[in-house]
Design a protein around this motif. Structure first.
Motif, PDB file in Angstrom:
ATOM      1  N   MET A 293     -41.351   6.449 -23.096  1.00 53.51           N
ATOM      2  CA  MET A 293     -41.048   6.913 -21.748  1.00 53.51           C
ATOM      3  C   MET A 293     -42.192   7.784 -21.243  1.00 53.51           C
ATOM      4  SD  MET A 293     -37.961   9.343 -20.440  1.00 53.51           S
ATOM      5  CE  MET A 293     -36.814   8.031 -20.697  1.00 53.51           C
ATOM      6  N   ASN A 294     -42.459   7.686 -19.935  1.00 55.00           N
ATOM      7  CA  ASN A 294     -43.463   8.538 -19.312  1.00 55.00           C
ATOM      8  C   ASN A 294     -43.002   8.884 -17.888  1.00 55.00           C
ATOM      9  OD1 ASN A 294     -44.325   6.453 -17.447  1.00 55.00           O
ATOM     10  ND2 ASN A 294     -45.454   5.539 -19.148  1.00 55.00           N
ATOM     11  N   ARG A 295     -43.835   9.643 -17.167  1.00 51.20           N
ATOM     12  CA  ARG A 295     -43.453  10.102 -15.823  1.00 51.20           C
ATOM     13  C   ARG A 295     -43.245   8.931 -14.863  1.00 51.20           C
ATOM     14  NH1 ARG A 295     -41.254  11.317 -11.886  1.00 51.20           N
ATOM     15  NH2 ARG A 295     -41.450  13.204 -10.676  1.00 51.20           N
ATOM     16  N   ASN A 296     -44.043   7.872 -15.011  1.00 52.72           N
ATOM     17  CA  ASN A 296     -43.864   6.704 -14.142  1.00 52.72           C
ATOM     18  C   ASN A 296     -42.500   6.051 -14.346  1.00 52.72           C
ATOM     19  OD1 ASN A 296     -46.396   6.994 -12.963  1.00 52.72           O
ATOM     20  ND2 ASN A 296     -47.377   5.689 -14.485  1.00 52.72           N
ATOM     21  N   ASP A 297     -42.018   6.027 -15.585  1.00 54.49           N
ATOM     22  CA  ASP A 297     -40.686   5.484 -15.858  1.00 54.49           C
ATOM     23  C   ASP A 297     -39.613   6.305 -15.149  1.00 54.49           C
ATOM     24  OD1 ASP A 297     -41.812   3.561 -17.582  1.00 54.49           O
ATOM     25  OD2 ASP A 297     -41.585   4.880 -19.336  1.00 54.49           O
ATOM     26  N   VAL A 298     -39.776   7.624 -15.169  1.00 59.35           N
ATOM     27  CA  VAL A 298     -38.813   8.504 -14.505  1.00 59.35           C
ATOM     28  C   VAL A 298     -38.853   8.286 -12.992  1.00 59.35           C
ATOM     29  CG1 VAL A 298     -38.117  10.911 -14.128  1.00 59.35           C
ATOM     30  CG2 VAL A 298     -38.942  10.191 -16.383  1.00 59.35           C
ATOM     31  N   THR A 299     -40.053   8.157 -12.436  1.00 62.92           N
ATOM     32  CA  THR A 299     -40.187   7.889 -10.999  1.00 62.92           C
ATOM     33  C   THR A 299     -39.466   6.603 -10.627  1.00 62.92           C
ATOM     34  OG1 THR A 299     -42.283   9.072 -10.858  1.00 62.92           O
ATOM     35  CG2 THR A 299     -41.843   7.451  -9.138  1.00 62.92           C
ATOM     36  N   GLU A 300     -39.679   5.551 -11.409  1.00 65.55           N
ATOM     37  CA  GLU A 300     -39.019   4.275 -11.127  1.00 65.55           C
ATOM     38  C   GLU A 300     -37.509   4.401 -11.206  1.00 65.55           C
ATOM     39  OE1 GLU A 300     -40.625   0.997 -13.366  1.00 65.55           O
ATOM     40  OE2 GLU A 300     -42.671   1.486 -12.765  1.00 65.55           O
ATOM     41  N   LYS A 301     -37.008   5.177 -12.165  1.00 68.04           N
ATOM     42  CA  LYS A 301     -35.560   5.379 -12.287  1.00 68.04           C
ATOM     43  C   LYS A 301     -35.029   6.143 -11.083  1.00 68.04           C
ATOM     44  CE  LYS A 301     -31.887   6.898 -15.342  1.00 68.04           C
ATOM     45  NZ  LYS A 301     -31.516   7.338 -16.696  1.00 68.04           N
ATOM     46  N   ILE A 302     -35.768   7.152 -10.624  1.00 65.56           N
ATOM     47  CA  ILE A 302     -35.360   7.924  -9.446  1.00 65.56           C
ATOM     48  C   ILE A 302     -35.270   7.010  -8.225  1.00 65.56           C
ATOM     49  CG2 ILE A 302     -36.192   9.649  -7.783  1.00 65.56           C
ATOM     50  CD1 ILE A 302     -37.158  11.300 -10.226  1.00 65.56           C
ATOM     51  N   ILE A 303     -36.279   6.191  -8.014  1.00 68.34           N
ATOM     52  CA  ILE A 303     -36.281   5.293  -6.844  1.00 68.34           C
ATOM     53  C   ILE A 303     -35.119   4.303  -6.930  1.00 68.34           C
ATOM     54  CG2 ILE A 303     -37.575   3.481  -5.644  1.00 68.34           C
ATOM     55  CD1 ILE A 303     -40.144   5.057  -6.477  1.00 68.34           C
ATOM     56  N   ALA A 304     -34.890   3.738  -8.108  1.00 65.42           N
ATOM     57  CA  ALA A 304     -33.785   2.788  -8.276  1.00 65.42           C
ATOM     58  C   ALA A 304     -32.442   3.466  -8.006  1.00 65.42           C
ATOM     59  CB  ALA A 304     -33.817   2.199  -9.691  1.00 65.42           C
ATOM     60  N   ALA A 305     -32.264   4.691  -8.495  1.00 66.52           N
ATOM     61  CA  ALA A 305     -31.005   5.419  -8.278  1.00 66.52           C
ATOM     62  C   ALA A 305     -30.833   5.769  -6.802  1.00 66.52           C
ATOM     63  CB  ALA A 305     -30.970   6.672  -9.142  1.00 66.52           C
ATOM     64  N   LYS A 306     -31.915   6.143  -6.149  1.00 65.79           N
ATOM     65  CA  LYS A 306     -31.854   6.464  -4.717  1.00 65.79           C
ATOM     66  C   LYS A 306     -31.378   5.252  -3.924  1.00 65.79           C
ATOM     67  CE  LYS A 306     -34.665   7.850  -0.751  1.00 65.79           C
ATOM     68  NZ  LYS A 306     -34.343   6.690   0.080  1.00 65.79           N
ATOM     69  N   VAL A 307     -31.964   4.101  -4.222  1.00 65.57           N
ATOM     70  CA  VAL A 307     -31.578   2.872  -3.529  1.00 65.57           C
ATOM     71  C   VAL A 307     -30.128   2.529  -3.842  1.00 65.57           C
ATOM     72  CG1 VAL A 307     -31.993   0.378  -3.400  1.00 65.57           C
ATOM     73  CG2 VAL A 307     -33.931   1.970  -3.395  1.00 65.57           C
ATOM     74  N   SER A 308     -29.771   2.597  -5.102  1.00 67.49           N
ATOM     75  CA  SER A 308     -28.415   2.256  -5.534  1.00 67.49           C
ATOM     76  C   SER A 308     -27.368   3.159  -4.890  1.00 67.49           C
ATOM     77  CB  SER A 308     -28.334   2.358  -7.056  1.00 67.49           C
ATOM     78  OG  SER A 308     -27.018   2.161  -7.502  1.00 67.49           O
TER      79      SER A 308
END
Length: 147
Positions: free
Chosen positions: A1-16
């Motif tokens: 895991m890295n910061r980019n993975d967290v960013t992608e999870k944040i964006i996916a959760a925001k959309v969801s």
């Protein structure tokens, strides 16, 4: 895991979840502009902000820790951006950059506008010809010193 993975999870959760950056910003008590930069991996959260973002986006403890790591700043590739909106900012700097530089130097002297001691405000301005985007950038002037 890295910061980019967290960013992608944040964006996916925001959309969801169908939430806005302004709603997220209210939860952590910061501006929507700074909060968005934080969530996109360009700022560093304190423990309280990381915890709040963890609640909003369903982030675990390890993911919250990544929000507190000082990021490598600069989210754009080094080549000319292709996204139309980002490209317009590139175009603005290409066309008006020397004018902005000249006018800042004329008013303040030899130095730079800080991107660290900085704020930004993005608002919509109604206009009968089509709404306008208003962006206000405010950075501390930092003069070059002699030594």
């Amino acid at each position: 895991m890295n910061r980019n993975d967290v960013t992608e999870k944040i964006i996916a959760a925001k959309v969801s979840k169908g939430i806005t950056w302004e709603e997220v910003a209210r939860r952590i008590g910061q501006s929507k502009e700074w909060t968005t930069a934080l969530c996109l991996g360009q700022m560093t959260a304190n423990a309280e902000q990381a915890r709040a973002l963890g609640e909003v986006f369903g982030l675990g403890e390890e993911e919250q820790k990544w929000l507190k790591v000082v990021p490598y700043k600069g989210s754009l590739p080094t080549e000319v951006p292709t996204d139309p909106l980002i490209y317009r900012w590139y175009e603005i700097v290409n066309v008006y950059g020397s004018t902005i530089k000249e006018l800042i130097h004329e008013e303040f002297g030899d130095g730079i506008m800080s991107a660290i001691d900085f704020s930004m405000d993005i608002t919509r301005e109604p206009d009968p010809k089509g709404d306008r985007v208003k962006v206000v950038l405010s950075g501390k002037f930092l003069p070059y010193k002699t030594y």
